[in-house]
Design a protein around this motif. Structure first.
Motif, PDB file in Angstrom:
ATOM      1  N   TYR A  87      -5.510  16.310  -2.221  1.00 38.27           N
ATOM      2  CA  TYR A  87      -4.095  17.161  -1.025  1.00 38.27           C
ATOM      3  C   TYR A  87      -4.329  17.773   0.444  1.00 38.27           C
ATOM      4  O   TYR A  87      -3.572  17.740   0.876  1.00 38.27           O
ATOM      5  N   LEU A 216       0.304  11.503   3.535  1.00 37.76           N
ATOM      6  CA  LEU A 216       1.641  10.694   2.904  1.00 37.76           C
ATOM      7  C   LEU A 216       0.710   9.432   1.777  1.00 37.76           C
ATOM      8  O   LEU A 216       0.338   9.606   0.689  1.00 37.76           O
ATOM      9  N   ARG A 217       0.082   8.869   2.340  1.00 38.32           N
ATOM     10  CA  ARG A 217      -0.178   7.675   1.934  1.00 38.32           C
ATOM     11  C   ARG A 217      -1.496   8.333   1.125  1.00 38.32           C
ATOM     12  O   ARG A 217      -2.000   8.045   0.258  1.00 38.32           O
ATOM     13  N   THR A 220      -0.129  10.172  -1.744  1.00 36.80           N
ATOM     14  CA  THR A 220       0.340   9.625  -2.549  1.00 36.80           C
ATOM     15  C   THR A 220      -0.082   7.950  -3.487  1.00 36.80           C
ATOM     16  O   THR A 220      -0.305   8.137  -4.937  1.00 36.80           O
ATOM     17  N   GLU A 221      -0.839   7.689  -3.220  1.00 37.89           N
ATOM     18  CA  GLU A 221      -2.072   6.122  -3.546  1.00 37.89           C
ATOM     19  C   GLU A 221      -3.564   6.671  -4.780  1.00 37.89           C
ATOM     20  O   GLU A 221      -4.023   7.820  -4.550  1.00 37.89           O
ATOM     21  N   GLN A 222      -3.189   5.519  -5.817  1.00 39.56           N
ATOM     22  CA  GLN A 222      -3.755   5.906  -6.636  1.00 39.56           C
ATOM     23  C   GLN A 222      -5.662   6.016  -6.866  1.00 39.56           C
ATOM     24  O   GLN A 222      -5.379   5.604  -5.050  1.00 39.56           O
TER      25      GLN A 222
END
Length: 223
Positions: A87, A216-217, A220-222
């Motif tokens: 983050y 943002l990717r 948010t991505e795993q």
């Protein structure tokens, strides 16, 4: 004994060549490092782009060292720590993107009526360019996942794991620096045409949106 040694050397060479080929594919694929280098080059010329590339390479070397001593594996295994770094890194990319969008919408040289090339706020110092590359790379925990999954596959068996992994990581970082430095030199060649106010604002806006999208990717991505 000699035949066995020759076979082992051939296998090591083939493994190293496979590592080089895989690294080239990964390095030339556009991502946060490419976008950050392009923005630095547009703001501060070839020197800015190369300084950012150097910061990125140093960041990758740190990740390689962390992988060699096992810290990267601990980071990947620790969900809370992994999320914190993820983050923070995503927030930094979004910050750079917002800064680029701000400069696209409100270019400081227009309000002062002077050229971009002579406006100090429209340029990055070498240290800031280096720091942006370093922080953006260290703030991407995907590098830990990538190094811990990639480097052990190509480390020669029978040798020191620490030195082998670190050497491969340094080779990867060196290749990354050369590619991004070449990218910076190429962008610098057309920088004059890109510095026209309208074109520059469009590029700043596009770069800002790319950086925000990448941030943002990452957020948010795993894994």
């Amino acid at each position: 004994m000699m035949v066995a040694g020759n076979v082992a050397e051939q296998r090591s060479m083939l493994s190293f060549l496979a590592f080089i080929g895989t690294s080239i594919i990964v390095i030339v694929t556009p991502g946060p490092d490419t976008a950050t280098t392009i923005r630095s080059t547009l703001l501060a010329g070839r020197t800015g782009g190369i300084c950012t590339a150097a910061g990125i390479a140093v960041g990758q070397t740190v990740w390689a060292l962390a992988t060699s001593v096992g810290l990267a594996a601990l980071l990947v295994a620790s969900a809370p720590l992994f999320l914190i770094i993820k983050y923070l890194g995503a927030a930094y990319l979004i910050y750079l993107g917002m800064l680029a969008l701000y400069e696209a919408l409100w270019p400081p040289e227009q309000s002062l009526g002077i050229a971009v090339g002579h406006h100090p706020h429209g340029r990055l110092s070498p240290w800031i360019a280096f720091r942006q590359g370093l922080v953006s790379d260290l703030g991407n925990p995907k590098m830990a996942v990538f190094f811990t999954s990639l480097l052990p596959q190509f480390a020669p068996t029978g040798g020191s794991t620490f030195s082998s992994l670190l050497a491969l990581g340094i080779v990867f970082a060196g290749m990354t620096f050369l590619w991004l430095a070449f990218y910076a030199a190429a962008v610098h060649k057309v920088r004059g045409a890109l510095q026209r106010p309208t074109v520059r604002r469009l590029i700043e806006g596009a770069t800002g949106m790319v950086l925000i999208a990448l941030g943002l990717r990452i957020a948010t991505e795993q894994r």
